[in-house]
Design a protein around this motif. Sequence first.
Motif, short mmCIF file in Angstrom:
data_model
loop_
_atom_site.label_atom_id
_atom_site.label_comp_id
_atom_site.label_asym_id
_atom_site.label_seq_id
_atom_site.Cartn_x
_atom_site.Cartn_y
_atom_site.Cartn_z
N LYS A 238 0.88 -1.19 0.00
CA LYS A 238 0.00 0.00 0.00
C LYS A 238 0.91 1.23 0.00
N ALA A 239 0.72 2.08 -1.01
CA ALA A 239 1.54 3.29 -1.09
C ALA A 239 0.63 4.51 -1.01
N VAL A 240 1.06 5.50 -0.28
CA VAL A 240 0.35 6.78 -0.26
C VAL A 240 1.30 7.87 -0.76
N VAL A 241 0.83 8.61 -1.76
CA VAL A 241 1.59 9.77 -2.25
C VAL A 241 0.87 11.01 -1.73
N ILE A 242 1.60 11.85 -1.04
CA ILE A 242 0.99 13.08 -0.50
C ILE A 242 1.40 14.24 -1.40
N GLY A 243 0.40 14.81 -2.07
CA GLY A 243 0.67 15.87 -3.06
C GLY A 243 0.36 15.34 -4.45
N ARG A 244 -0.17 16.22 -5.30
CA ARG A 244 -0.57 15.77 -6.65
C ARG A 244 -0.05 16.70 -7.74
N SER A 245 1.16 17.23 -7.54
CA SER A 245 1.73 18.14 -8.55
C SER A 245 2.05 17.36 -9.82
N ASN A 246 2.09 18.10 -10.93
CA ASN A 246 2.39 17.46 -12.22
C ASN A 246 3.80 16.90 -12.25
N ILE A 247 4.72 17.52 -11.50
CA ILE A 247 6.11 17.09 -11.67
C ILE A 247 6.58 16.08 -10.62
N VAL A 248 5.86 15.95 -9.52
CA VAL A 248 6.28 14.93 -8.54
C VAL A 248 5.13 14.00 -8.14
N GLY A 249 4.10 14.54 -7.47
CA GLY A 249 3.08 13.67 -6.88
C GLY A 249 2.39 12.77 -7.90
N MET A 250 1.87 13.40 -8.96
CA MET A 250 1.11 12.61 -9.95
C MET A 250 2.00 11.56 -10.63
N THR A 264 -2.77 5.34 -3.22
CA THR A 264 -3.74 6.38 -2.86
C THR A 264 -3.02 7.73 -2.90
N ILE A 265 -3.69 8.71 -3.48
CA ILE A 265 -3.12 10.07 -3.47
C ILE A 265 -3.85 10.90 -2.43
N VAL A 266 -3.10 11.48 -1.53
CA VAL A 266 -3.65 12.38 -0.52
C VAL A 266 -3.33 13.80 -0.97
N HIS A 267 -4.33 14.67 -0.96
CA HIS A 267 -4.09 16.04 -1.40
C HIS A 267 -4.78 17.03 -0.48
N SER A 268 -4.75 18.28 -0.87
CA SER A 268 -5.19 19.34 0.05
C SER A 268 -6.68 19.27 0.39
N ARG A 269 -7.45 18.54 -0.40
CA ARG A 269 -8.88 18.43 -0.10
C ARG A 269 -9.23 17.06 0.48
N THR A 270 -8.25 16.24 0.75
CA THR A 270 -8.52 14.90 1.28
C THR A 270 -9.00 14.99 2.73
N MET A 271 -10.06 14.26 3.03
CA MET A 271 -10.53 14.18 4.42
C MET A 271 -9.66 13.18 5.17
N ASN A 272 -9.33 13.46 6.35
CA ASN A 272 -8.53 12.58 7.22
C ASN A 272 -7.24 12.09 6.58
N PRO A 273 -6.41 12.98 6.09
CA PRO A 273 -5.16 12.54 5.45
C PRO A 273 -4.28 11.71 6.37
N GLU A 274 -4.34 12.03 7.65
CA GLU A 274 -3.50 11.31 8.61
C GLU A 274 -3.90 9.83 8.67
N ASP A 275 -5.23 9.58 8.75
CA ASP A 275 -5.70 8.18 8.85
C ASP A 275 -5.34 7.39 7.59
N ILE A 276 -5.47 8.04 6.43
CA ILE A 276 -5.17 7.35 5.17
C ILE A 276 -3.67 7.06 5.08
N THR A 277 -2.88 8.06 5.43
CA THR A 277 -1.42 7.90 5.33
C THR A 277 -0.94 6.80 6.28
N ARG A 278 -1.60 6.68 7.43
CA ARG A 278 -1.17 5.69 8.43
C ARG A 278 -1.35 4.25 7.94
N GLN A 279 -2.10 4.07 6.87
CA GLN A 279 -2.26 2.71 6.34
C GLN A 279 -1.15 2.30 5.39
#
Length: 369
Positions: A238-250, A264-279
């Motif tokens: 399970k990988a989480v990428v935090i940020g969805r910029s064209n040059i890195v995150g995406m 999973t991509i976590v971004h500035s509008r993601t609800m509960n980014p901490e819980d998702i990232t912890r997985q």
Amino acid sequence: MGKMAPMMIFADCSSSTTAHHLLPFGRSCELWPSNLIHSYRSLSCSPLPLPNPSPLSLSYRSSSSTLCSAAMATESLAKVIDGKAVAKQIREEIAAEILRMKDAIGVVPGLAVILVGDRKDSATYVRNKKKACDSVGINSYEVHLPEESTEQEVLDSISRFNDDPSVHGILVQLPLPLHMNEVKILNSVAIEKDVDGFHPLNIGRLAMRGREPLFVPCTPKGCIELLHRYGIEIRGKKAVVIGRSNIVGMPAALLLQREDATVTIVHSRTMNPEDITRQADIIISATGKANMVRGSWIKHGAVVIDVGINPVEDAKLPRGYRLVGDVCYEEAMEVASAVTPVPGGVGPMTIAMLLSNTLTSAKRAHGFR
Ligand SMILES: Nc1nc2c(c(=O)[nH]1)N[C@@H](CN(C=O)c1ccc(C(=O)N[C@@H](CCC(=O)O)C(=O)O)cc1)CN2
């Protein structure tokens, strides 16, 4: 995970690719909710760590006495993923390969860099790229245009390099001045010389199964290369990428998916980014927000790749600031199994991957294997 795993190195010297930076990077920088962001001053993170004593092996680093408040002492610290040492090794591999090509067919790879404006950080990156080219035997060409140049002047420079057979790679240092149309400019780089991998055709191919991009963007490619060279399994993780910029995150998310991770991509509008990232088993963070990712976001034993390069005030240093990542380093060291430092993690890999892409391009242009 012990020492770096033995592995197959391909002929382009890869194993199979901000506000990150001193000032907000590019125009796609997202606004993260302020409650997620912990400025350096609000944390008691310890000073930046000492240089890694053991290049090219996963080494342990003891943290200083002032740990981030949330970090609980555990039995061991994470291993440090030493991007600086890996990048040096890759440069040596590339230099040897360039010599082999020069001896065999008399061709030397060429990289053209276009810099517009007077940003100090961009000028430093361009200077470092030139130095890196010199160190491996790539010819470099630079065009430096003033801030007030027109878009057409940039397009004309690109067009000249597109037509020049001694140039195998072209890059436009980002960010561009605000009056320029970045999309139009990046689209005008010939796809077969697009060593930054930002052309939509290259990104589109990266996203599609059964298609191969000619080049993959350097920073995400460097993240994956670090995982490979340290023998960190990606498939099925399970990988989480935090940020969805064209040059890195995406592109990082697309690359992880190509490596059979569940992403999973976590971004500035993601609800509960901490819980998702912890997985996540693997976290790649590219938000450009100093210390945003705390230890509590990280699952025990996860691998953390920190792409952020954020300046924080430090009056004790002559330049008045120091660089920290997106991830609270000391807290991450307490819970993760492996962490990239900032500086000395992903940053040096960006330039190593640029050299690798330029070598690939020259070989492809001349049918050299
Ligand atoms: N056309 C592009 N523009 C930009 C890119 C890019 O890949 N292509 N990436 C960044 C800047 N960048 C390369 O251009 C870059 C940033 C940071 C580093 C690096 O080695 N950082 C060091 C710290 C450096 C310091 O002390 O100041 C580290 O992390 O150890 C290399 C390249 C934006 N623009």
